[in-house]
Design a protein around this motif. Structure first.
Motif, mmCIF file in Angstrom:
data_model
loop_
_atom_site.group_PDB
_atom_site.id
_atom_site.type_symbol
_atom_site.label_atom_id
_atom_site.label_comp_id
_atom_site.label_asym_id
_atom_site.label_seq_id
_atom_site.Cartn_x
_atom_site.Cartn_y
_atom_site.Cartn_z
ATOM 1 N N ASN A 282 4.324 2.264 -8.802
ATOM 2 C CA ASN A 282 3.635 3.558 -8.718
ATOM 3 C C ASN A 282 4.493 4.715 -9.236
ATOM 4 O O ASN A 282 4.743 5.703 -8.532
ATOM 5 C CB ASN A 282 3.204 3.847 -7.272
ATOM 6 C CG ASN A 282 2.084 2.943 -6.814
ATOM 7 O OD1 ASN A 282 1.077 2.789 -7.493
ATOM 8 N ND2 ASN A 282 2.260 2.316 -5.657
ATOM 9 N N VAL B 162 2.723 4.321 -1.403
ATOM 10 C CA VAL B 162 2.711 5.145 -2.613
ATOM 11 C C VAL B 162 3.655 6.340 -2.498
ATOM 12 O O VAL B 162 3.999 6.961 -3.503
ATOM 13 C CB VAL B 162 1.286 5.650 -2.951
ATOM 14 C CG1 VAL B 162 0.377 4.504 -3.330
ATOM 15 C CG2 VAL B 162 0.705 6.451 -1.794
ATOM 16 N N GLU C 246 0.820 -1.211 0.000
ATOM 17 C CA GLU C 246 0.000 0.000 0.000
ATOM 18 C C GLU C 246 0.856 1.263 0.000
ATOM 19 O O GLU C 246 0.329 2.372 0.084
ATOM 20 C CB GLU C 246 -0.931 -0.010 1.210
ATOM 21 C CG GLU C 246 -1.956 -1.149 1.179
ATOM 22 C CD GLU C 246 -2.890 -1.126 2.370
ATOM 23 O OE1 GLU C 246 -2.683 -0.271 3.263
ATOM 24 O OE2 GLU C 246 -3.820 -1.953 2.406
ATOM 25 N N ASP D 14 -2.767 4.229 -5.534
ATOM 26 C CA ASP D 14 -2.058 2.963 -5.677
ATOM 27 C C ASP D 14 -2.478 2.195 -6.935
ATOM 28 O O ASP D 14 -3.671 2.010 -7.207
ATOM 29 C CB ASP D 14 -2.321 2.105 -4.435
ATOM 30 C CG ASP D 14 -1.342 0.952 -4.300
ATOM 31 O OD1 ASP D 14 -0.265 1.011 -4.923
ATOM 32 O OD2 ASP D 14 -1.654 -0.003 -3.564
#
Length: 234
Positions: free
Chosen positions: A190, A150, A148, A180
């Motif tokens: 990303n 970013v 998770e 994301d």
């Protein structure tokens, strides 16, 4: 052909007739060539990807190199000139990814591999430490791992420190984290664009606030594939 023995893109003509040579990761170390190099023979098959034709290499022989002189910026600009440069850092990240967390099984180590120091050397020695440096393909803090994460502050800080070590200024970063897994590039990475600016020369005034919004499409309740990101100055 231009002076570098390449094909120049011009307004209205991006040269769609050109065919790039696409190599695999395994082939890349033996296929280090640049604009103007020629070959006696190239074998492969033609494919079409992302709007471009490409020759996927099978074999190449009889390479002849076109030696290019690397020109560094040697004269400092006038005091009233703002210098700006662009640099594609090609999936830059500050970690050695864990294989089990990398969906394509493609970990890399940009720190120990010398990529940060190499980019820093280019920025300082060849580009003359521009006042604003526009970066492309900056990855998040854990690179190509699926997570998770970013944010890219560690990636950018690591590059800034490398530039300082190379004799350059202390840049300040400016970037907007993407949502994301919405912006392509290496899965999990990303990638995003980011700017580095020399606060002594080009600090944004007034202070900058960055925001990320999802843009709704015409169909009620749906969202676009690429959420909008923009900067507001207040």
């Amino acid at each position: 052909m231009n002076s570098l023995s390449g094909i120049s893109a011009t307004p209205g003509d991006s040269n769609p007739e050109r065919i790039q040579i696409q190599v695999t990761k395994a082939q890349a170390p033996q296929f280090q060539h640049t604009v103007g190099d020629t070959f006696a023979s190239i074998e492969g098959y033609i494919a079409f990807d992302r709007g471009l034709y490409e020759l996927r290499l099978v074999n190449a022989s009889g390479a002849s190199r076109n030696e290019q002189e690397i020109v560094a910026i040697s004269v400092a600009p006038a005091d009233d000139v703002l210098t700006v440069a662009g640099y594609n850092v090609e999936n830059l990240d500050p970690v050695l990814e864990r294989v089990e967390r990398t969906p394509v099984g493609d970990p890399d180590d940009d720190v120990s591999g010398g990529k940060f120091s190499s980019i820093a050397d280019h920025v300082v020695r060849l580009l003359g430490s521009p006042d604003i440096l526009a970066l492309q393909e900056v990855q998040d803090n854990d690179g190509g791992e699926y997570s998770e994460v970013v944010a890219s502050d560690v990636t950018l800080t690591t590059l800034i420190d490398a530039i300082i070590d190379a004799g350059g200024p202390r840049y300040e970063p400016l970037s907007i984290d993407p949502i994301d897994d919405t912006y392509g590039g290496q899965p999990g990475g990303n990638i995003r664009v980011a700017d580095l600016f020399n606060r002594l020369v080009s600090a944004p005034t007034p202070p900058v606030r960055v925001r990320s919004l999802r843009r709704r499409s015409a169909e009620a309740g749906s969202r676009s594939l690429r959420p909008s990101r923009f900067v507001t100055v207040r």
